[in-house]
Write a protein that holds these residues in place. Structure first.
Motif, mmCIF file in Angstrom:
data_model
loop_
_atom_site.group_PDB
_atom_site.id
_atom_site.type_symbol
_atom_site.label_atom_id
_atom_site.label_comp_id
_atom_site.label_asym_id
_atom_site.label_seq_id
_atom_site.Cartn_x
_atom_site.Cartn_y
_atom_site.Cartn_z
ATOM 1 N N PHE A 72 0.834 -1.198 0.000
ATOM 2 C CA PHE A 72 0.000 0.000 0.000
ATOM 3 C C PHE A 72 0.873 1.254 0.000
ATOM 4 O O PHE A 72 0.625 2.194 -0.763
ATOM 5 C CB PHE A 72 -0.926 -0.008 1.224
ATOM 6 C CG PHE A 72 -1.854 1.171 1.280
ATOM 7 C CD1 PHE A 72 -3.018 1.198 0.523
ATOM 8 C CD2 PHE A 72 -1.567 2.270 2.077
ATOM 9 C CE1 PHE A 72 -3.860 2.290 0.560
ATOM 10 C CE2 PHE A 72 -2.410 3.366 2.126
ATOM 11 C CZ PHE A 72 -3.560 3.372 1.365
ATOM 12 N N VAL A 73 1.891 1.263 0.852
ATOM 13 C CA VAL A 73 2.785 2.429 0.908
ATOM 14 C C VAL A 73 3.553 2.562 -0.407
ATOM 15 O O VAL A 73 3.734 3.674 -0.917
ATOM 16 C CB VAL A 73 3.748 2.304 2.101
ATOM 17 C CG1 VAL A 73 4.781 3.433 2.082
ATOM 18 C CG2 VAL A 73 2.971 2.333 3.410
ATOM 19 N N GLN A 74 3.996 1.432 -0.984
ATOM 20 C CA GLN A 74 4.693 1.489 -2.272
ATOM 21 C C GLN A 74 3.828 2.151 -3.334
ATOM 22 O O GLN A 74 4.293 3.011 -4.097
ATOM 23 C CB GLN A 74 5.069 0.078 -2.732
ATOM 24 C CG GLN A 74 6.244 -0.541 -1.995
ATOM 25 C CD GLN A 74 6.533 -1.941 -2.498
ATOM 26 O OE1 GLN A 74 6.162 -2.921 -1.885
ATOM 27 N NE2 GLN A 74 7.191 -2.034 -3.636
ATOM 28 N N GLU A 75 2.559 1.745 -3.414
ATOM 29 C CA GLU A 75 1.681 2.270 -4.462
ATOM 30 C C GLU A 75 1.287 3.721 -4.192
ATOM 31 O O GLU A 75 1.206 4.530 -5.121
ATOM 32 C CB GLU A 75 0.446 1.386 -4.584
ATOM 33 C CG GLU A 75 0.753 -0.025 -5.069
ATOM 34 C CD GLU A 75 -0.324 -0.581 -5.969
ATOM 35 O OE1 GLU A 75 -1.441 -0.042 -5.946
ATOM 36 O OE2 GLU A 75 -0.048 -1.543 -6.697
ATOM 37 N N MET A 76 1.029 4.059 -2.945
ATOM 38 C CA MET A 76 0.606 5.426 -2.632
ATOM 39 C C MET A 76 1.751 6.421 -2.781
ATOM 40 O O MET A 76 1.558 7.549 -3.223
ATOM 41 C CB MET A 76 0.038 5.494 -1.215
ATOM 42 C CG MET A 76 -1.290 4.782 -1.025
ATOM 43 S SD MET A 76 -2.610 5.378 -2.126
ATOM 44 C CE MET A 76 -2.734 7.093 -1.649
ATOM 45 N N GLU A 77 2.959 5.994 -2.388
ATOM 46 C CA GLU A 77 4.086 6.916 -2.387
ATOM 47 C C GLU A 77 4.935 6.809 -3.649
ATOM 48 O O GLU A 77 5.823 7.625 -3.863
ATOM 49 C CB GLU A 77 4.975 6.662 -1.162
ATOM 50 C CG GLU A 77 4.240 6.812 0.173
ATOM 51 C CD GLU A 77 3.801 8.239 0.434
ATOM 52 O OE1 GLU A 77 4.295 9.159 -0.259
ATOM 53 O OE2 GLU A 77 2.964 8.453 1.318
ATOM 54 N N PRO A 206 9.060 12.946 -3.815
ATOM 55 C CA PRO A 206 7.713 12.378 -3.705
ATOM 56 C C PRO A 206 7.398 11.769 -2.349
ATOM 57 O O PRO A 206 6.242 11.663 -1.966
ATOM 58 C CB PRO A 206 7.699 11.304 -4.808
ATOM 59 C CG PRO A 206 8.663 11.809 -5.824
ATOM 60 C CD PRO A 206 9.757 12.441 -5.021
ATOM 61 N N ILE A 207 8.423 11.365 -1.586
ATOM 62 C CA ILE A 207 8.154 10.797 -0.255
ATOM 63 C C ILE A 207 8.452 11.780 0.858
ATOM 64 O O ILE A 207 8.477 11.405 2.035
ATOM 65 C CB ILE A 207 8.924 9.482 -0.047
ATOM 66 C CG1 ILE A 207 10.428 9.717 -0.134
ATOM 67 C CG2 ILE A 207 8.482 8.423 -1.015
ATOM 68 C CD1 ILE A 207 11.247 8.482 0.237
ATOM 69 N N GLN A 253 2.498 16.488 -2.349
ATOM 70 C CA GLN A 253 1.130 16.862 -1.995
ATOM 71 C C GLN A 253 0.127 16.441 -3.067
ATOM 72 O O GLN A 253 -1.042 16.193 -2.752
ATOM 73 C CB GLN A 253 1.047 18.381 -1.772
ATOM 74 C CG GLN A 253 1.829 18.895 -0.570
ATOM 75 C CD GLN A 253 3.304 19.127 -0.859
ATOM 76 O OE1 GLN A 253 3.780 18.869 -1.962
ATOM 77 N NE2 GLN A 253 4.040 19.604 0.125
ATOM 78 N N ALA A 254 0.562 16.356 -4.310
ATOM 79 C CA ALA A 254 -0.364 16.115 -5.428
ATOM 80 C C ALA A 254 -0.529 14.647 -5.779
ATOM 81 O O ALA A 254 -1.425 14.294 -6.550
ATOM 82 C CB ALA A 254 0.111 16.878 -6.675
ATOM 83 N N LYS A 255 0.315 13.764 -5.233
ATOM 84 C CA LYS A 255 0.353 12.368 -5.684
ATOM 85 C C LYS A 255 -1.020 11.702 -5.672
ATOM 86 O O LYS A 255 -1.422 11.065 -6.645
ATOM 87 C CB LYS A 255 1.290 11.560 -4.777
ATOM 88 C CG LYS A 255 2.740 11.701 -5.083
ATOM 89 C CD LYS A 255 3.562 10.764 -4.231
ATOM 90 C CE LYS A 255 3.260 10.919 -2.761
ATOM 91 N NZ LYS A 255 4.126 10.072 -1.925
ATOM 92 N N LEU A 300 5.808 11.200 -13.200
ATOM 93 C CA LEU A 300 4.341 11.218 -13.316
ATOM 94 C C LEU A 300 3.823 9.860 -13.778
ATOM 95 O O LEU A 300 2.776 9.391 -13.318
ATOM 96 C CB LEU A 300 3.906 12.308 -14.296
ATOM 97 C CG LEU A 300 4.126 13.756 -13.855
ATOM 98 C CD1 LEU A 300 3.803 14.710 -15.000
ATOM 99 C CD2 LEU A 300 3.263 14.092 -12.641
ATOM 100 N N GLY A 301 4.550 9.222 -14.679
ATOM 101 C CA GLY A 301 4.124 7.923 -15.194
ATOM 102 C C GLY A 301 4.003 6.880 -14.097
ATOM 103 O O GLY A 301 3.160 5.975 -14.167
#
Length: 625
Positions: A72-77, A206-207, A253-255, A300-301
């Motif tokens: 979950f953290v991998q995908e969200m972050e 990003p993190i 903030q935008a992820k 972004l990808g």
């Protein structure tokens, strides 16, 4: 290479309750023994996202993403496994001692710590007398306290060495401050602050790691002489931890919004991002004064983005930046759009004056795909007034279309281009076919490939009964593997990931320990991991329909062997029906050739008798073998 020990990973896993971790990003509601909510990975109005605290897993029945806490953290972050462990360790207050750490990593950790200290120092200045002018300026710009906190905006005081003194007292060397662009040496000895009397925008990874800063001069800043005008913005230079071409301001903030919308809005300035974010337009990032780069588009990808919308100034520099961004986005397989705001307006001023709804309308009603953008640019430059100019414009558009690798999209863009340029479709296609398509961009060697989790996993469709059997074997362990595989052969399971998963269970059985962990952690590959997550979510449980098919009772949650028996009976019956159909299809060809079909009917008769035995439960419930 640094390594986190298995014991540490186990400690982090035990300390990271999946409901607590997911609740940081998703509003969950208890439903029985599970929790449900709106999926953070795709847009939906009805909750299809489920969290099972007992299994330590999450799963979305809509987009089919699932996994454990680390996943979950991998995908969200948008990070790898080790970074996910580090983030969860920080959250749980667990200190990680990494084996094999080298001095280079220690140096980078020191540099990042100095930047983190500076960000906190600048933010805390807003509460002091030295930062009063900065606080007033933030209020005059309409930045809310919540937005200021979310982006960590601070202020660099007017003095020459406030940060240098505070940082050295905290144990950071001036060499470290100089290495990250925070201090410079004085001619007469010592060091002074690079950022003075400026509003400070931390640039984050990003993190959430602080990589650098953008500093905006405050109004009426004092200067040493009347003929000196300080630069409006100064930014952290390239350092060991900050490469401008790889970072997008506001990405942290935008992820979530970008991943949900599958669209990223790219603006020019820090203030544009903050103003739009606090107005509710949160899928927005800034390219920090540069045209969009391949590395930024790759970032972004990883968020599974489909569309990139570039807001540009309506001048030559703005158009050129948008044109370069379009080329980079097309090379990455994304759909680029461009939007120009009214003359003299920027996103910050526009949204403050007219509001978020008006801004969204502006984006929706005035966005141009790259074909229209390039044609409109040629038209505004009066290049379409002559045949030669039209040909030049057509070649420019076709050059962009050649970057597209999907043939369906290419066909659509060619038709749009012919209409926009007012030229015959056939002539434009002939011009297009006369030149070879641009090959896909080769990624720079130092860039990592897109993370596998950027795309939703593909699971080969199998029968619901096979899902139930796999779930029961994963949950019940050795006794259930024994129960099922003493009654089912491997070739009765669908070929592909399902059968491979069963084969892996057989290997575990022979090793004396059957457990679900290696499956959900991806040790047997992504396809099997995705399948295991799906079946453990119990999408296919024993139903009343099964009871009607078997004309008997089907066990519930507290009767796993009965559930397995009913699933095996239905699956065996289905396999027999498939075999009968395969045999029947041979009859017409044998009859046309004048052959004897008696053996075929004998096979059908044998299959019918076998079907009766299976229907009675003789081959699945411990009856006759």
């Amino acid at each position: 290479m640094p390594r986190i020990t298995d014991e540490t990973i186990a400690d982090v896993r035990a300390a990271s309750d999946i409901v607590d971790v997911v609740s940081d990003r998703v509003r969950l509601k208890r439903q029985g023994r599970r929790f449900v909510g709106l999926c953070p990975f795709h847009n939906e109005k009805t909750p299809s996202f489920s969290v099972d605290p007992a299994e330590g897993l999450y799963y979305c029945f809509g987009c089919r993403r699932g996994g454990d806490t680390f996943k979950f953290v991998q995908e969200m972050e948008g990070v790898g496994f080790l970074d996910a462990v580090r983030l969860l360790a920080d959250r749980a207050g667990i200190e990680i001692a990494e084996e094999g750490a080298n001095p280079e990593n220690d140096r980078k950790a020191t540099l990042l710590a100095a930047l983190r200290f500076a960000a906190r120092y600048y933010f805390e200045q807003l509460s002091t007398e030295a930062g009063a002018r900065g606080l007033e300026y933030l209020k005059s710009r309409g930045f809310s306290p919540e937005a200021v906190k979310a982006f960590g905006i601070g202020v660099a005081p007017v003095g020459w060495d406030g940060l240098v003194r505070a940082a050295t007292e905290a144990g950071f060397s001036t060499d470290t401050l100089e290495a990250v662009g925070l201090a410079k040496p004085r001619n007469g000895g010592g060091h002074y602050d690079v950022f003075r009397d400026r509003l400070m925008f931390p640039i984050l990874s990003p993190i959430g790691k602080v990589l650098g800063f953008g500093g905006r001069i405050l109004p009426d800043t004092p200067t040493a002489s009347a003929d000196y005008t300080p630069a409006k913005y100064i930014n952290t230079p390239e350092t060991e931890v900050y490469q401008k071409s790889r970072v997008l301001y506001g990405m942290k903030q935008a992820k979530r919004a970008i991943r949900t919308e599958r669209e990223a809005i790219v603006v020019e300035g820090y203030a544009d991002v903050v103003s739009l974010f606090q107005a509710g337009v949160q899928n927005v990032v800034a390219a920090s004064g540069t045209a969009l780069t391949p590395q930024q588009v790759d970032a972004l990808g990883k968020l599974d983005v489909q569309r990139v919308v570039m807001l540009f100034d309506a001048d030559d520099a703005g158009r050129n930046a948008a044109r370069k961004g379009i080329e980079v986005a097309l090379d990455a397989g994304l759909a680029p759009y461009a939007v120009a705001l009214p003359e003299g307006a920027d996103p910050d001023s526009f949204v403050r004056q007219f509001g978020a709804d008006a801004f969204r309308r502006q984006l929706d009603e005035n966005r141009l795909d790259f074909v229209d953008f390039l044609v409109e640019g040629a038209r505004s430059a009066d290049r379409l007034a002559t045949p030669e100019g039209t040909l030049d414009a057509a070649n420019e558009v076709l050059g962009a279309i050649r970057r597209v690798r999907n043939p369906i999209l290419v066909d659509g863009y060619l038709r749009r281009a012919a209409q926009a340029l007012d030229v015959p479709d056939a002539d434009l296609r002939q011009l297009y076919d006369g030149k070879s398509r641009k090959p896909p961009r080769r990624r720079e060697a130092e860039l990592p490939p897109l993370a596998p989790e950027a795309a939703a996993p593909v699971v080969v469709p199998v029968r619901p009964q096979e899902h139930v059997l796999l779930r029961l074997m994963l949950q019940q362990g050795i006794p259930m593997v024994e129960h099922v595989l003493s009654r089912m052969s491997l070739d009765e399971f669908s070929a592909g990931p399902l059968r491979q998963a069963v084969e892996a269970l057989v290997e575990q059985y022979h090793a004396g320990k059957v457990e679900a962990g290696p499956f959900v952690q991806g040790q047997h590959g992504e396809a099997i991991r995705a399948l295991a997550i799906e079946v453990l979510a119990e999408k296919h449980a024993a139903s009343e329909n099964w009871s009607r098919k078997l004309e008997t009772e089907v066990g519930g949650r507290d009767a796993p062997e009965v559930q397995a028996d009913s699933a095996m009976r239905i699956l065996k019956l289905a396999r027999i029906d498939e075999a009968k159909e395969k045999v029947r299809r041979r009859i017409p060809s044998i009859e046309r050739e004048g052959g004897d079909v008696s053996s075929i009917y004998a096979q059908l008769d044998a299959l019918d008798k076998l079907r009766v035995r299976v229907s009675r439960g003789e081959l699945t419930t411990g009856g006759e073998d």
